[in-house]
Enzyme design. Structure first.
Site, short mmCIF file in Angstrom:
data_model
loop_
_atom_site.label_atom_id
_atom_site.label_comp_id
_atom_site.label_asym_id
_atom_site.label_seq_id
_atom_site.Cartn_x
_atom_site.Cartn_y
_atom_site.Cartn_z
N GLU A 274 0.80 -1.23 0.00
CA GLU A 274 0.00 0.00 0.00
C GLU A 274 0.83 1.28 0.00
OE1 GLU A 274 0.37 -2.28 2.41
OE2 GLU A 274 0.29 -1.42 4.40
N HIS A 298 -8.08 -4.17 -1.22
CA HIS A 298 -7.34 -4.23 0.04
C HIS A 298 -6.33 -3.07 0.14
CE1 HIS A 298 -5.35 -6.36 3.44
NE2 HIS A 298 -4.27 -5.76 2.95
N GLU A 299 -5.54 -2.89 -0.90
CA GLU A 299 -4.51 -1.84 -0.83
C GLU A 299 -5.16 -0.45 -0.82
OE1 GLU A 299 -1.96 -3.18 0.09
OE2 GLU A 299 -2.23 -5.19 -0.74
N HIS A 302 -6.10 0.45 2.71
CA HIS A 302 -4.98 0.92 3.54
C HIS A 302 -4.83 2.45 3.48
CE1 HIS A 302 -3.03 -2.54 5.31
NE2 HIS A 302 -2.87 -3.15 4.16
N GLU A 321 -3.78 -4.43 9.41
CA GLU A 321 -4.24 -5.46 8.46
C GLU A 321 -5.66 -5.98 8.76
OE1 GLU A 321 -2.89 -5.80 5.71
OE2 GLU A 321 -0.87 -5.01 6.04
N ASP A 378 9.56 -10.10 9.82
CA ASP A 378 9.39 -10.99 8.66
C ASP A 378 9.17 -12.44 9.10
OD1 ASP A 378 9.57 -9.05 6.71
OD2 ASP A 378 11.71 -9.35 6.34
N TYR A 386 -4.48 -10.54 10.07
CA TYR A 386 -5.48 -10.24 9.03
C TYR A 386 -6.83 -10.85 9.41
CZ TYR A 386 -1.61 -9.12 5.78
OH TYR A 386 -0.51 -8.57 5.18
#
Ligand code: BES
Ligand code: ZN
Length: 616
Positions: A274, A298-299, A302, A321, A378, A386
Site C-alpha cells: 500500500e 485491500h490496498e 490501507h 491489516e 518478517d 489479518y
C-alpha cells in the site's frame, strides 16, 4: 532501548518531521548514493544524541545543515535483522535547540550474495522487455533502514520531498505525487521529483525505477508497468475508481490526491503493498478476468487504515491489516452485495485455521497482539493479524446491531485517529467510548477481550456466515472427498461451469481441509475434467498444486517447479516449497529448484524460503 522493540531510534527524544531525499540510482554498482536531510523536533532539554536505524549503509558524512558543522557519529554492531544504530552527537551550539536540520551523506552497500535488503536490482534479462535494468524497493516492515538512514519505526511519521537521478531512458516513481522531471547536469541522466505532503511512516517510503509506461484508468488513477503488460493491467484494474468511491462512501474522502498502481516484475514478494499514491502489485494478479482485484480493494483500504491511522509498533499490526481486510470486504459488499462479503469471510476463516495449524495453536505468534521483542517481523508474519482481526471486528459488528451502526463507527475511528499512530489500547478505549451506551446496556459483557487479543490459537468464538455462495462449492468438494474409485464417473467437466474463480478457490480450499489426502486416481480424474494445470488464475493454481502435493501426486511436480520459477510471491512460493520439501519424493527437487533460482527471488523471500526448507 527504544519504545519500539524493532527499532534502535530514540524517537521519544527527537523525531523527524520532514525528509528531503536526494539520491542517484547507480545501476552499474547497484547502489543508491546521495544525501538525506532531516528536519528534527527535539523533545527534551537534555537530548544530546540522535539514534537512527541503518542496515548495510556506508555513512560518508553527517552535518548540521544550517551551520555546515560536521557532527560526530558512531555506527554500532550489525544485528542480522535490526541492522546498526547510527548515533549522531547533536551540536550544542545550535540556535534553536528544539528544531534541527541534519544532513547525512551515504551510499547503500553493493548487494552481496545473501544480504537481505529493501532493494531488488534486476538485470535486463529478468524484466519483460529484456533491455533495461530495473529496481524496486519493499520497506515494510523494517527494511527502510537498508535504503536510507531513518527512524525506522511506524511510531514516527514524516512528510517528504525527493529528487531521484536516473538514466534518462528510465522512469522513477515513488510513494508520492510525481512532479515535473528536470534535466541533470549530465546529459544521459534526468532528475525525477516527488512530494509526499502527508506525514507517513518510514515503511511507506518506496521507489521503483525501470522502463515504465502508464495508462489512465480513472480520474485520479494511472496504472504503470513495462509496456509488455500495460494493456492487460489496465483491463484487470479497471474497477479501481469504483472501489475508491465505495471506500469513500464508508470511511470518508480519499486524502492522498493520486491513486496509481504499478505492476512489478514477478519476483515482487507480496500480492500488493500500500505505498501511498502508488500501490505496488504482483503480476500474478493478472488473471485476465478481474477475479483477483480484491487485492486492489485491500490496498485501497490501507489509504485509511494503515496509512492514515497507523499501528504504533509491529505488535499492533492487526490494527493495520485486520481493519484493512474488514474494509476490503466492506468494499466487496458495496460492489457485489452482502452475500459476497459473507462468502469472502468464510474463505478468511479457513485461512486463519490454516495459519494456526502451521504455526501451532499454542505458538505465541498466533496471538492477535504478539510480543515481538527480539523477533524479526518478517519471521512473525502470518495471516493471523489479518483474519483474527477481521473476525474480531465482524463479531463486534454483529453484537452491536450490524453493518449500518458499525460503518458509522469505522468512519468515526478514522476521523479520530487520522494522521496519528495507535496501539491496541488506544483503539479499545475509543471503541468503548464510542459505544458507551451499548456498554452500559451490557451488550458487550460476553466479549472475552483478553482471549481475543492476547491468547494464541483460534478465537474464543466461531462466527457463522451466510452459506449462499459457498454451499455449492462445499457440496461438490464433499462429493469428491467421499467418492470411491468406481464413483469417479459421476463427475462432469461442467461441474465448475457456474462457479466464479473465487468459488473454484473455495472448492479447493474445502478439499484441502479434509483429513485424508485424495488418491492420485481422484486427482487424475479431476485434472481431466477441470483442466486445473492450465488455469491462469494464480490462486487456483496454488491451491490445486497444494492439493496434489498433499497426495504426493508426481504428475504435478513439473507444474509446481514451473510456478516456483516463474514468480516469487511469498504467499505462493513459501507454502509450496514447504510442501514440496516435506514430500519425500520431491524433497531433492525442492532443494535443487531453490538453489538454481535463488538469485531470481527477492532477498526477503530467499531468506525465508531458506529457513522453510531447512537450508539455514
Ligand atoms: N501491507 C501488506 C503487505 C506486507 C505486510 C508487506 C507485511 C510486508 C510486511 C499488504 O497490504 C497485504 O496485506 N498484501 C496482501 C494482500 C491481501 C491480504 C489481499 C498480499 O500481499 O497478499
Ligand atoms: Zn494489507
Amino acid at each position: 532501548m527504544s519504545a519500539d522493540p524493532t527499532s534502535y531510534s530514540n524517537f521519544e527524544d527527537a523525531s523527524a518531521k520532514e525528509l528531503d531525499i536526494k539520491l542517484e540510482v547507480d545501476f552499474k554498482r547497484k547502489i543508491l548514493k546521495g544525501v538525506v536531510t532531516f528536519v528534527i523536533d527535539i523533545h527534551h532539554d537534555d537530548t544530546s544524541r540522535l539514534v537512527l536505524d541503518t542496515r548495510d549503509l556506508v555513512i560518508l558524512n553527517v552535518v548540521a545543515a544550517e551551520s555546515g558543522e560536521r557532527l560526530e557519529y558512531t555506527l554500532g554492531d550489525a544485528h542480522p535483522a535490526f541492522g546498526s544504530p547510527l548515533t549522531v552527537q547533536l551540536p550544542d551550539s545550535s540556535a534553536n535547540r528544539y528544531k534541527l536540520t541534519i544532513a547525512i551523506q551515504y551510499e547503500t552497500k553493493e548487494p552481496g550474495p545473501s544480504a537481505v535488503s529493501a532493494m531488488q536490482w534486476l538485470e535486463p534479462t529478468q524484466t519483460a522487455g529484456k533491455i533495461h535494468p530495473y529496481l524496486f524497493t519493499q520497506c515494510q516492515a523494517i527494511h527502510a533502514r537498508s535504503m536510507l538512514p531513518c527512524q525506522d519505526t511506524p511510531a514516527v511519521k514524516c512528510s517528504y520531498v525527493a529528487e531521484i537521478t536516473v538514466p534518462s531512458e528510465l522512469t522513477a516513481l515513488m510513494s508520492a505525487v510525481k512532479l515535473e522531471d528536470k534535466p541533470s547536469p549530465e546529459s544521459d541522466k534526468k532528475i525525477c521529483q516527488f512530494k509526499q505532503a502527508v506525514a507517513i511512516p518510514s515503511y511507506l517510503i518506496a521507489l521503483v525505477v525501470g522502463a515504465l509506461e502508464s495508462r489512465q484508468i480513472g480520474p485520479r488513477s494511472h496504472v504503470w508497468s513495462e509496456k509488455e503488460v500495460v494493456e492487460s493491467a489496465a483491463y484487470e484494474f479497471a474497477e479501481t475508481e469504483q472501489m475508491l468511491q465505495a471506500a469513500e462512501s464508508i470511511v470518508g474522502p480519499y486524502l492522498w490526491g493520486v491513486y496509481d498502481l504499478v505492476v512489478l516484475p514477478p519476483s515482487f514478494p507480496y500480492g500488493g503493498m500500500e505505498n501511498p499514491c502508488l500501490t505496488f502489485v504482483t503480476p500474478t494478479l493478472l488473471a485476465g478476468d478481474r477475479s483477483l482485484a480484491n487485492v486492489v480493494a485491500h490496498e485501497i483500504s490501507h489509504s485509511w487504515t494503515g496509512n492514515l491511522v497507523t499501528n504504533k509498533t509491529w505488535e499492533h499490526f492487526w490494527l493495520n491489516e485486520g481493519f484493512t481486510v474488514f474494509l476490503e470486504r466492506k468494499i466487496a459488499a458495496v460492489m457485489h452485495g452482502e452475500k459476497e462479503r459473507q462468502f469472502q469471510a468464510i474463505g478468511g476463516w479457513k485461512t486463519l485455521q490454516d495459519s494456526v495449524n502451521t504455526f501451532g495453536s499454542d505458538n505465541p505468534l498466533t496471538a492477535l497482539v504478539p510480543v515481538l521483542k527480539d523477533v524479526d517481523p518478517d519471521d512473525a508474519f502470518s495471516t493471523v493479524p489479518y483474519e483474527k482481526g477481521f473476525a474480531l471486528l465482524y463479531y463486534l459488528e454483529s453484537l452491536l446491531g450490524g453493518a449500518e451502526v458499525f460503518n458509522k463507527y469505522l468512519r468515526a475511528h478514522v476521523e479520530h485517529f487520522k494522521y496519528k499512530v495507535i496501539t491496541t489500547d488506544d483503539w479499545k478505549s475509543f471503541f468503548l467510548s464510542y459505544f458507551h451506551k451499548q456498554v452500559e446496556e451490557g451488550v458487550l459483557d460476553g466479549v472475552e477481550w483478553d482471549k481475543w487479543l492476547y491468547s494464541p490459537g483460534m478465537p474464543p468464538y466461531n462466527p457463522s456466515y451466510d452459506p449462499t455462495l459457498s454451499a455449492a462449492c462445499h457440496s461438490l468438494a464433499d462429493q469428491w472427498a467421499k467418492a470411491s474409485a468406481s464413483d469417479l464417473n459421476q463427475f462432469k467437466a461442467s461441474d465448475l461451469e457456474s462457479f466464479t474463480a473465487k468459488q473454484t478457490q473455495e472448492f479447493l480450499d474445502k478439499l484441502l481441509q479434509e483429513q485424508s489426502p485424495l488418491s492420485c486416481e481422484h486427482l487424475k480424474a479431476m485434472e481431466t475434467l477441470y483442466q486445473m494445470n492450465s488455469r491462469k488464475n494464480a490462486e487456483i493454481r496454488f491451491r490445486w498444486q497444494k492439493l496434489c502435493l498433499k497426495s504426493s501426486h508426481e504428475d504435478c511436480f513439473p507444474h509446481v517447479v514451473k510456478f516456483l520459477v516463474e514468480q516469487g510471491r511469498m504467499k505462493f512460493v513459501r507454502p509450496l516449497y514447504r510442501e514440496f520439501y516435506k514430500c519425500p519424493k520431491s524433497q531433492q527437487l525442492a532443494v535443487e529448484t531453490f538453489k538454481q533460482n535463488k538469485h531470481a527471488y527477492h532477498a526477503i523471500a530467499a531468506s525465508l524460503i531458506e529457513k522453510d526448507i531447512s537450508l539455514k
